[in-house]
Scaffold this motif. Structure first.
Motif, PDB file in Angstrom:
ATOM      1  N   THR A   1     -43.527  43.158 -64.347  1.00  0.00           N
ATOM      2  CA  THR A   1     -43.326  43.376 -62.915  1.00  0.00           C
ATOM      3  C   THR A   1     -42.075  42.686 -62.396  1.00  0.00           C
ATOM      4  OG1 THR A   1     -44.665  41.462 -62.293  1.00  0.00           O
ATOM      5  CG2 THR A   1     -45.810  43.570 -62.517  1.00  0.00           C
ATOM      6  N   LEU A   2     -41.564  41.708 -63.155  1.00  0.00           N
ATOM      7  CA  LEU A   2     -40.420  40.932 -62.680  1.00  0.00           C
ATOM      8  C   LEU A   2     -39.102  41.636 -62.991  1.00  0.00           C
ATOM      9  CD1 LEU A   2     -41.592  37.416 -63.890  1.00  0.00           C
ATOM     10  CD2 LEU A   2     -41.653  38.283 -61.578  1.00  0.00           C
ATOM     11  N   GLN A   3     -38.100  41.317 -62.196  1.00  0.00           N
ATOM     12  CA  GLN A   3     -36.768  41.882 -62.396  1.00  0.00           C
ATOM     13  C   GLN A   3     -36.080  41.131 -63.532  1.00  0.00           C
ATOM     14  OE1 GLN A   3     -34.302  41.598 -58.956  1.00  0.00           O
ATOM     15  NE2 GLN A   3     -32.939  43.235 -59.630  1.00  0.00           N
ATOM     16  N   LYS A   4     -35.462  41.877 -64.437  1.00  0.00           N
ATOM     17  CA  LYS A   4     -34.824  41.261 -65.600  1.00  0.00           C
ATOM     18  C   LYS A   4     -33.690  40.339 -65.160  1.00  0.00           C
ATOM     19  CE  LYS A   4     -33.369  42.336 -70.210  1.00  0.00           C
ATOM     20  NZ  LYS A   4     -33.093  43.304 -71.219  1.00  0.00           N
ATOM     21  N   ASP A   5     -33.538  39.241 -65.874  1.00  0.00           N
ATOM     22  CA  ASP A   5     -32.532  38.201 -65.629  1.00  0.00           C
ATOM     23  C   ASP A   5     -32.770  37.395 -64.356  1.00  0.00           C
ATOM     24  OD1 ASP A   5     -31.200  38.731 -67.993  1.00  0.00           O
ATOM     25  OD2 ASP A   5     -29.914  40.240 -67.070  1.00  0.00           O
ATOM     26  N   SER A   6     -33.942  37.553 -63.743  1.00  0.00           N
ATOM     27  CA  SER A   6     -34.250  36.700 -62.591  1.00  0.00           C
ATOM     28  C   SER A   6     -34.756  35.351 -63.102  1.00  0.00           C
ATOM     29  CB  SER A   6     -35.308  37.361 -61.707  1.00  0.00           C
ATOM     30  OG  SER A   6     -36.542  37.445 -62.386  1.00  0.00           O
ATOM     31  N   ARG A   7     -34.861  34.399 -62.198  1.00  0.00           N
ATOM     32  CA  ARG A   7     -35.295  33.054 -62.582  1.00  0.00           C
ATOM     33  C   ARG A   7     -36.722  33.076 -63.125  1.00  0.00           C
ATOM     34  NH1 ARG A   7     -37.104  28.793 -59.010  1.00  0.00           N
ATOM     35  NH2 ARG A   7     -36.664  30.229 -57.329  1.00  0.00           N
TER      36      ARG A   7
ATOM     37  N   LYS B   1     -38.346  32.210 -66.898  1.00  0.00           N
ATOM     38  CA  LYS B   1     -39.431  31.239 -66.997  1.00  0.00           C
ATOM     39  C   LYS B   1     -40.613  31.838 -67.766  1.00  0.00           C
ATOM     40  CE  LYS B   1     -42.370  30.141 -63.613  1.00  0.00           C
ATOM     41  NZ  LYS B   1     -42.828  29.723 -62.296  1.00  0.00           N
ATOM     42  N   TYR B   2     -40.976  33.071 -67.405  1.00  0.00           N
ATOM     43  CA  TYR B   2     -42.116  33.707 -68.061  1.00  0.00           C
ATOM     44  C   TYR B   2     -41.823  34.068 -69.510  1.00  0.00           C
ATOM     45  CZ  TYR B   2     -45.321  33.904 -64.139  1.00  0.00           C
ATOM     46  OH  TYR B   2     -46.198  33.561 -63.153  1.00  0.00           O
ATOM     47  N   THR B   3     -40.569  34.374 -69.864  1.00  0.00           N
ATOM     48  CA  THR B   3     -40.259  34.644 -71.271  1.00  0.00           C
ATOM     49  C   THR B   3     -40.428  33.377 -72.108  1.00  0.00           C
ATOM     50  OG1 THR B   3     -37.894  34.363 -70.784  1.00  0.00           O
ATOM     51  CG2 THR B   3     -38.720  36.610 -70.962  1.00  0.00           C
ATOM     52  N   LYS B   4     -40.059  32.225 -71.551  1.00  0.00           N
ATOM     53  CA  LYS B   4     -40.256  30.966 -72.271  1.00  0.00           C
ATOM     54  C   LYS B   4     -41.743  30.675 -72.454  1.00  0.00           C
ATOM     55  CE  LYS B   4     -35.990  28.612 -70.981  1.00  0.00           C
ATOM     56  NZ  LYS B   4     -35.405  27.487 -70.248  1.00  0.00           N
ATOM     57  N   ILE B   5     -42.522  30.910 -71.403  1.00  0.00           N
ATOM     58  CA  ILE B   5     -43.963  30.681 -71.477  1.00  0.00           C
ATOM     59  C   ILE B   5     -44.586  31.618 -72.515  1.00  0.00           C
ATOM     60  CG2 ILE B   5     -46.140  30.880 -70.208  1.00  0.00           C
ATOM     61  CD1 ILE B   5     -44.542  30.036 -67.683  1.00  0.00           C
TER      62      ILE B   5
END
Length: 62
Positions: A18-24, A28-32
């Motif tokens: 649901t999040l926009q790519k390259d947003s903050r 964060k969620y990719t790291k999680i």
């Protein structure tokens, strides 16, 4: 044997979609997500090692 993806990983992936790519928050969620996947694969690897050791021990006993 079927691979079951844990609910926590699925939930993070749905949120990430649901999040926009390259947003903050996306970063964060990719790291999680990476952390959760890493712990999941390590857990599966340990289970496989334990199963292999038990199989070897049972073969020795026979």
């Amino acid at each position: 044997m079927t691979e079951i993806i844990p609910n926590n990983i699925l939930k993070i992936q749905k949120k990430l979609a649901t999040l926009q790519k390259d947003s903050r928050n996306y970063k964060k969620y990719t790291k999680i997500l990476a952390k959760h996947i890493k712990t999941h694969t390590m857990r599966e690897r340990v289970k496989a090692h334990i199963k292999a050791i038990e199989t070897i021990q049972s073969l020795k006993d026979e």
